[in-house]
Enzyme design. Structure first.
Site, PDB file in Angstrom:
ATOM      1  N   LEU A  75       0.704  -1.486   0.063  1.00  0.00           N
ATOM      2  CA  LEU A  75       0.171   0.220   0.020  1.00  0.00           C
ATOM      3  C   LEU A  75       0.544   1.145   0.442  1.00  0.00           C
ATOM      4  CD1 LEU A  75      -2.608  -1.507   2.558  1.00  0.00           C
ATOM      5  CD2 LEU A  75      -2.701  -1.440   0.258  1.00  0.00           C
TER       6      LEU A  75
ATOM      7  N   ASN B 131      -3.176  -6.777   9.504  1.00  0.00           N
ATOM      8  CA  ASN B 131      -2.506  -7.421   8.268  1.00  0.00           C
ATOM      9  C   ASN B 131      -2.586  -8.526   9.531  1.00  0.00           C
ATOM     10  OD1 ASN B 131      -1.646  -8.501   6.157  1.00  0.00           O
ATOM     11  ND2 ASN B 131       0.344  -7.987   6.901  1.00  0.00           N
TER      12      ASN B 131
ATOM     13  N   HIS C  17      -0.025 -11.644   9.399  1.00  0.00           N
ATOM     14  CA  HIS C  17       1.714 -12.974   8.722  1.00  0.00           C
ATOM     15  C   HIS C  17       1.616 -13.731   9.087  1.00  0.00           C
ATOM     16  CE1 HIS C  17       5.403 -12.112   6.453  1.00  0.00           C
ATOM     17  NE2 HIS C  17       5.905 -12.228   7.724  1.00  0.00           N
TER      18      HIS C  17
ATOM     19  N   GLU D 156       3.562   2.025   6.680  1.00  0.00           N
ATOM     20  CA  GLU D 156       4.551   2.527   5.982  1.00  0.00           C
ATOM     21  C   GLU D 156       5.074   1.456   5.309  1.00  0.00           C
ATOM     22  OE1 GLU D 156       3.571   4.586   8.097  1.00  0.00           O
ATOM     23  OE2 GLU D 156       2.187   6.422   6.570  1.00  0.00           O
ATOM     24  N   GLY D 157       5.778   0.595   6.663  1.00  0.00           N
ATOM     25  CA  GLY D 157       6.620   0.027   6.198  1.00  0.00           C
ATOM     26  C   GLY D 157       5.681  -1.839   6.166  1.00  0.00           C
TER      27      GLY D 157
ATOM     28  N   ASP E 133       5.251  -5.102   7.635  1.00  0.00           N
ATOM     29  CA  ASP E 133       4.951  -6.165   8.044  1.00  0.00           C
ATOM     30  C   ASP E 133       5.747  -5.722   9.154  1.00  0.00           C
ATOM     31  OD1 ASP E 133       3.852  -7.834   6.087  1.00  0.00           O
ATOM     32  OD2 ASP E 133       5.331  -8.270   5.930  1.00  0.00           O
TER      33      ASP E 133
ATOM     34  N   GLU F 299      -3.299 -18.776  12.449  1.00  0.00           N
ATOM     35  CA  GLU F 299      -3.877 -17.634  11.788  1.00  0.00           C
ATOM     36  C   GLU F 299      -5.587 -18.019  12.167  1.00  0.00           C
ATOM     37  OE1 GLU F 299      -2.717 -16.401   7.746  1.00  0.00           O
ATOM     38  OE2 GLU F 299      -0.781 -17.698   7.700  1.00  0.00           O
TER      39      GLU F 299
HETATM   40  C1  GRF Z   1      -1.960 -16.293   5.247  1.00  0.00           C
HETATM   41  O1  GRF Z   1      -1.135 -16.978   5.453  1.00  0.00           O
HETATM   42  C2  GRF Z   1      -1.810 -14.504   5.656  1.00  0.00           C
HETATM   43  O2  GRF Z   1      -0.915 -14.958   6.733  1.00  0.00           O
HETATM   44  C3  GRF Z   1      -0.804 -14.332   4.780  1.00  0.00           C
HETATM   45  O3  GRF Z   1      -1.089 -14.683   3.276  1.00  0.00           O
HETATM   46  C4  GRF Z   1      -1.647 -16.353   3.365  1.00  0.00           C
HETATM   47  C5  GRF Z   1      -2.800 -15.807   2.951  1.00  0.00           C
HETATM   48  O4  GRF Z   1      -4.064 -17.012   2.901  1.00  0.00           O
HETATM   49  N1  GRF Z   1      -0.797 -12.931   4.521  1.00  0.00           N
HETATM   50  P1  GRF Z   1      -4.872 -16.917   2.526  1.00  0.00           P
HETATM   51  O5  GRF Z   1      -5.635 -16.250   1.031  1.00  0.00           O
HETATM   52  O6  GRF Z   1      -5.746 -16.377   3.785  1.00  0.00           O
HETATM   53  O7  GRF Z   1      -5.876 -18.485   2.564  1.00  0.00           O
END
Ligand code: GRF
Length: 209
Positions: A110, A124, A126, A159-160, A162, A191
């Site tokens: 972005l 976000n 990660h 801005e960076g 991650d 996640e």
């Molecule tokens: C995930 O591993 C997330 O951490 C990274 O991109 C991947 C997206 O996977 N940013 P999905 O499309 O949510 O299955």
């Protein structure tokens, strides 16, 4: 006989729902986890008001449409450059009026202008324990570095790459014999729990607009 209070009892006062927008580029499994959490009340009093993708073929868009959610593609290839594409995404977001924008596998960096517009209201996820391993191919890099644990991070976007303030992290072990695929799958399962939890936490302290 007691008089009934003329005002609405506190338990019946309904605050407007928190409005979430999701940006994705691919399969959308994090989007699905968020949508399940919204539907199941794990993210309380919220609704998904827009799912946008820069990739028209993204499976995540199909998944959003199957749920009856407002899903649209803003095809990055249909714009002469990054700024024009981003301007359209910003326009769609302005129309959807989200309280919080969630990047869920959105594969575009972005611009500072975008970040400034949504500062403090854009998250976000990660697949690494930031600040270790920002950027791409992070599970492979974690394995190559001989890490014994990895995990995922939900963070505010700045801005960076991650680098924004961390909301929460979840850890998983790196096991002997792990491949990029097996480690990625173990992190991904985490996640799917971490992102809804982080969204609920952030929404709980976001000023109402
Ligand atoms: C995930 O591993 C997330 O951490 C990274 O991109 C991947 C997206 O996977 N940013 P999905 O499309 O949510 O299955």
């Amino acid at each position: 006989m007691t008089d009934r209070p003329s005002s609405t009892p506190k338990s019946e006062i309904r605050l407007p729902k928190h409005r979430l927008a999701i940006l994705l580029s691919g399969r959308g499994s994090n989007f699905e986890a968020i949508a399940d959490a919204v539907a199941g009340g794990v993210v309380p009093n919220a609704e998904i008001v827009a799912v946008l993708s820069d990739v028209p073929e993204a499976v995540g868009l199909e998944r959003a449409r199957a749920r009856g959610l407002p899903a649209a593609s803003v095809d990055r290839k249909a714009y002469p450059g990054k700024r024009e594409h981003e301007a359209e995404v910003l326009k769609r977001l302005a129309e959807a009026r989200p309280d919080l924008v969630c990047l869920a596998g959105y594969m575009r960096l972005l611009t500072p202008e975008f970040v400034a517009r949504w500062r403090g209201r854009i998250l976000n996820i990660h697949p690494a324990l930031l600040p270790k391993f920002p950027g791409l191919h992070v599970q492979r890099r974690a394995l190559e570095a001989g890490e014994t644990e990895s995990g995922c991070t939900v963070h505010f976007v700045d801005e960076g790459t991650d680098t924004g303030p961390i909301v929460l992290q979840r850890r998983v072990p790196v096991l002997p014999g792990d491949t990029e695929e097996s480690l990625s799958a173990r992190i991904l399962a985490e996640e799917h729990r971490a992102y809804p939890e982080a969204i609920a936490k952030v929404l709980g302290s976001l000023p109402r607009r």
